[in-house]
Design an enzyme around this catalytic site. Sequence first.
Site, PDB file in Angstrom:
ATOM      1  N   ASP B  75       1.985   0.001  10.482  1.00 34.76           N
ATOM      2  CA  ASP B  75       3.348   0.448  10.793  1.00 34.76           C
ATOM      3  C   ASP B  75       3.328   1.972  10.743  1.00 34.76           C
ATOM      4  O   ASP B  75       3.432   2.562   9.677  1.00 34.76           O
ATOM      5  CB  ASP B  75       4.323  -0.116   9.755  1.00 34.76           C
ATOM      6  CG  ASP B  75       5.748   0.378   9.970  1.00 34.76           C
ATOM      7  OD1 ASP B  75       5.955   1.297  10.789  1.00 34.76           O
ATOM      8  OD2 ASP B  75       6.653  -0.151   9.317  1.00 34.76           O
ATOM      9  N   TRP B 100      -1.105   0.964   1.630  1.00 39.50           N
ATOM     10  CA  TRP B 100      -0.729  -0.414   1.920  1.00 39.50           C
ATOM     11  C   TRP B 100      -1.977  -1.110   2.438  1.00 39.50           C
ATOM     12  O   TRP B 100      -2.707  -0.602   3.279  1.00 39.50           O
ATOM     13  CB  TRP B 100       0.433  -0.401   2.917  1.00 39.50           C
ATOM     14  CG  TRP B 100       0.431  -1.358   4.062  1.00 39.50           C
ATOM     15  CD1 TRP B 100       0.309  -1.020   5.383  1.00 39.50           C
ATOM     16  CD2 TRP B 100       0.640  -2.775   4.034  1.00 39.50           C
ATOM     17  NE1 TRP B 100       0.405  -2.139   6.159  1.00 39.50           N
ATOM     18  CE2 TRP B 100       0.609  -3.227   5.360  1.00 39.50           C
ATOM     19  CE3 TRP B 100       0.822  -3.697   3.010  1.00 39.50           C
ATOM     20  CZ2 TRP B 100       0.767  -4.568   5.698  1.00 39.50           C
ATOM     21  CZ3 TRP B 100       0.974  -5.028   3.352  1.00 39.50           C
ATOM     22  CH2 TRP B 100       0.961  -5.448   4.667  1.00 39.50           C
ATOM     23  N   ASP B 119      -2.215   6.393   4.608  1.00 34.27           N
ATOM     24  CA  ASP B 119      -1.424   7.369   5.355  1.00 34.27           C
ATOM     25  C   ASP B 119      -2.021   8.757   5.187  1.00 34.27           C
ATOM     26  O   ASP B 119      -2.582   9.086   4.146  1.00 34.27           O
ATOM     27  CB  ASP B 119       0.015   7.389   4.832  1.00 34.27           C
ATOM     28  CG  ASP B 119       0.788   6.141   5.258  1.00 34.27           C
ATOM     29  OD1 ASP B 119       0.332   5.465   6.202  1.00 34.27           O
ATOM     30  OD2 ASP B 119       1.842   5.864   4.642  1.00 34.27           O
ATOM     31  N   ASN B 147       4.697  -2.607   4.030  1.00 35.76           N
ATOM     32  CA  ASN B 147       4.188  -1.415   4.707  1.00 35.76           C
ATOM     33  C   ASN B 147       5.311  -0.487   5.143  1.00 35.76           C
ATOM     34  O   ASN B 147       5.084   0.542   5.735  1.00 35.76           O
ATOM     35  CB  ASN B 147       3.290  -1.791   5.898  1.00 35.76           C
ATOM     36  CG  ASN B 147       4.057  -2.392   7.052  1.00 35.76           C
ATOM     37  OD1 ASN B 147       5.284  -2.410   7.063  1.00 35.76           O
ATOM     38  ND2 ASN B 147       3.333  -2.888   8.041  1.00 35.76           N
TER      39      ASN B 147
END
Lengths: 138, 173
Positions: B75, B100, B119, B147
């Site tokens: 995502d 995540w 990320d 997420n």
Amino acid sequence: MNRGVFLLIILGVALCAGAAADDRQAHINYMLHCQGCHTPDGSGVADKVPALKGFMGNFLRVEGGREFLIQVPGAAQSALSDAELAELTNWMLSNFSASQAPENFQPYGEKEVARLREHAIIDVAGVRAELLGRMVLP
Amino acid sequence: MHKNRFDNWFEQRARNSARTTSRRSLVRGLGALVLGAAAYPLLPVWRSAAYAGDSQADPGDPQDCASYWRYCAIDGFLCSCCGGSVTSCPPGTVMSPVTWIGTCRNPGDGKDYIISYNDCCGRSACGRCQCMRNEGDTPAYRPATSNNLNWCSGSPADVVYNCSTAIILGVKD
């Protein structure tokens, strides 16, 4: 080599293989349910994510700490079954914090985990701070 | 000593070789072989097998949300479109240590892999290749497997989200 010794060795090898399979499943569950925050080696992130490594075993040395390790929301509310959570918590203790855990540590079992999970902690930070306050750290 | 044709032939080859080649030619030849072997991978020839995204073991295009298998639970913006790669952050950003984690089935071998969608943080949102496939994503009341959080907020870098990677952690049995 007599037959008895031979059978014992075979049994030992089979038991080790079984234990290794459990370890692998526990490690997979650690990756899927814990590692995202607690980091791959369990050291956490300073001031943000508590370290498991070299620490979590200390909880077993204060009254209420054994319960806390299962009732802490990340554990109690995870999607793991009681048996999986017991196995994973035992794995984390032996992998990340064996030297802090008391020598007479009894591994968690499925029934104990099921019983502990029924009681949610409301004030998590307060309970944790109180447990830390009672710990005698070297 | 009696010599047969076989011995004669080898003797002649050996003497011939001793006469026409220098001892240093062996060193020269070996040197060329070593340098050549080292330089070969640098030659600009088509080496599709070396490009992971094209091989059968890692099917799909890492810059394409829909086709690349590792993005099944992602995502965010793809770092491979933002100056980074599937496994590395763009320059000027820092990879968040908290992340995540989900699983994706690799169509190349049919196995489920554990994927970490770390990320990259510290610069404003990349904005390219937005990808929301969200398989196995849980609601925010199960935060460890959701997420839809900004995982940069647990990062020492910054809370600003830039893009997401997809790193293989292992195989899930």
